[in-house]
Write an enzyme that holds these catalytic residues in place. Sequence first.
Site, mmCIF file in Angstrom:
data_model
loop_
_atom_site.group_PDB
_atom_site.id
_atom_site.type_symbol
_atom_site.label_atom_id
_atom_site.label_comp_id
_atom_site.label_asym_id
_atom_site.label_seq_id
_atom_site.Cartn_x
_atom_site.Cartn_y
_atom_site.Cartn_z
ATOM 1 N N GLU A 65 -4.137 7.683 53.983
ATOM 2 C CA GLU A 65 -3.425 8.965 54.069
ATOM 3 C C GLU A 65 -4.044 9.881 55.131
ATOM 4 O O GLU A 65 -3.329 10.592 55.829
ATOM 5 C CB GLU A 65 -3.455 9.641 52.695
ATOM 6 C CG GLU A 65 -2.418 10.721 52.513
ATOM 7 C CD GLU A 65 -2.359 11.217 51.080
ATOM 8 O OE1 GLU A 65 -1.974 10.434 50.189
ATOM 9 O OE2 GLU A 65 -2.727 12.384 50.848
ATOM 10 N N ASP A 66 -5.348 9.882 55.236
ATOM 11 C CA ASP A 66 -6.021 10.910 56.042
ATOM 12 C C ASP A 66 -6.797 10.407 57.255
ATOM 13 O O ASP A 66 -7.424 11.207 57.949
ATOM 14 C CB ASP A 66 -6.979 11.713 55.149
ATOM 15 C CG ASP A 66 -6.236 12.527 54.104
ATOM 16 O OD1 ASP A 66 -5.073 12.877 54.345
ATOM 17 O OD2 ASP A 66 -6.810 12.802 53.035
HETATM 18 N N1 LIG Z 1 -8.964 21.357 46.215
HETATM 19 C C1 LIG Z 1 -9.269 21.037 47.485
HETATM 20 N N2 LIG Z 1 -8.510 20.103 48.125
HETATM 21 C C2 LIG Z 1 -8.839 19.778 49.388
HETATM 22 C C3 LIG Z 1 -9.935 20.402 50.029
HETATM 23 N N3 LIG Z 1 -10.042 19.869 51.253
HETATM 24 C C4 LIG Z 1 -9.078 18.949 51.383
HETATM 25 N N4 LIG Z 1 -8.332 18.878 50.261
HETATM 26 C C5 LIG Z 1 -7.182 17.984 50.061
HETATM 27 O O1 LIG Z 1 -5.995 18.751 50.226
HETATM 28 C C6 LIG Z 1 -4.967 18.179 49.403
HETATM 29 C C7 LIG Z 1 -4.296 19.319 48.663
HETATM 30 O O2 LIG Z 1 -3.791 20.223 49.607
HETATM 31 P P1 LIG Z 1 -2.234 20.372 49.810
HETATM 32 O O3 LIG Z 1 -2.010 21.376 50.875
HETATM 33 O O4 LIG Z 1 -1.590 20.601 48.472
HETATM 34 O O5 LIG Z 1 -1.742 18.917 50.246
HETATM 35 P P2 LIG Z 1 -1.545 18.225 51.653
HETATM 36 O O6 LIG Z 1 -2.836 18.372 52.416
HETATM 37 O O7 LIG Z 1 -1.254 16.802 51.269
HETATM 38 O O8 LIG Z 1 -0.378 18.884 52.312
HETATM 39 C C8 LIG Z 1 -5.606 17.164 48.469
HETATM 40 O O9 LIG Z 1 -5.171 15.903 48.906
HETATM 41 P P3 LIG Z 1 -5.234 14.604 47.963
HETATM 42 O O10 LIG Z 1 -6.639 14.343 47.525
HETATM 43 O O11 LIG Z 1 -4.511 13.537 48.716
HETATM 44 O O12 LIG Z 1 -4.461 14.976 46.656
HETATM 45 P P4 LIG Z 1 -3.045 15.628 46.341
HETATM 46 O O13 LIG Z 1 -3.323 17.064 46.060
HETATM 47 O O14 LIG Z 1 -2.161 15.435 47.546
HETATM 48 O O15 LIG Z 1 -2.604 14.889 45.165
HETATM 49 C C9 LIG Z 1 -7.099 17.423 48.674
HETATM 50 O O16 LIG Z 1 -7.910 16.275 48.582
HETATM 51 C C10 LIG Z 1 -10.708 21.387 49.324
HETATM 52 O O17 LIG Z 1 -11.652 21.965 49.823
HETATM 53 N N5 LIG Z 1 -10.325 21.659 48.058
#
Ligand SMILES: Nc1nc2c(ncn2[C@@H]2O[C@H](COP(=O)(O)OP(=O)(O)O)[C@@H](OP(=O)(O)OP(=O)(O)O)[C@H]2O)c(=O)[nH]1
Length: 198
Positions: A65-66
């Site tokens: 994904e990233d």
């Molecule tokens: N809480 C938090 N999240 C962070 C941080 N840095 C990066 N993220 C990541 O950002 C995602 C949530 O942010 P959003 O704006 O809702 O999602 P998006 O990046 O996919 O657009 C999560 O992705 P994901 O792990 O793929 O999960 P999901 O939320 O998409 O299920 C999370 O891992 C941080 O400092 N705090």
Amino acid sequence: MDSDAARLLDAAEFAAQKHRDQRRKDPEATPFINHPIAVARILACEAGVTDIELLQAALLHDTVEDTDTTFAELEARFGGAVTGLVREVTDDKELPRAERKRLQVELAPGRSPRAKLLQLADKLHNLRDIARCPPAGWSPERVQEYFQWAAQVVSGLRGTSPALEAALERLWAERAAGPGLEPGPGVGTADVAQRDSQ
Ligand SMILES: Nc1nc2c(ncn2[C@@H]2O[C@H](COP(=O)(O)OP(=O)(O)O)[C@@H](OP(=O)(O)OP(=O)(O)O)[C@H]2O)c(=O)[nH]1
Ligand SMILES: [Mn+2]
């Protein structure tokens, strides 16, 4: 690859390489690799998971994904089972954000039991992170939206891990009990967004 420890550390090293230039969105710019490690730790230490494929998938879960990682690359190095788990929890970044979020809610109930565990741990860690210190620039409303959306996803993952589901319930209860958080017009969530709940 031979021992369980070797397979786990191989996944950890691969993920660390792939995420090496990335930081979390928090104001401290925490190294991104802390997140997959924390998700794997939650599974092992809080949900009692000993399944090495699932722990490997947790370490690798955001690589496609990233980063530039492909499923073919994962398949060649870690095999089909681990890759299949990562595939189940990987959002299609080609889709608009709202559609990705909607699909997570819709698809959660049909995930495999192992993918459900991984998604529960992923949501739990992200919610803990947000409660401790929200990403830079996130308004209280955006934090609230994330909590509400995560609750919808988690409702489709229930019946998977009593420990993780209880931990998520505790987070939501703490948030609801926080200062100035009772629902009502004009009530902000800034207090809880800043609160250290860990
Ligand atoms: N809480 C938090 N999240 C962070 C941080 N840095 C990066 N993220 C990541 O950002 C995602 C949530 O942010 P959003 O704006 O809702 O999602 P998006 O990046 O996919 O657009 C999560 O992705 P994901 O792990 O793929 O999960 P999901 O939320 O998409 O299920 C999370 O891992 C941080 O400092 N705090
Ligand atoms: Mn994640």
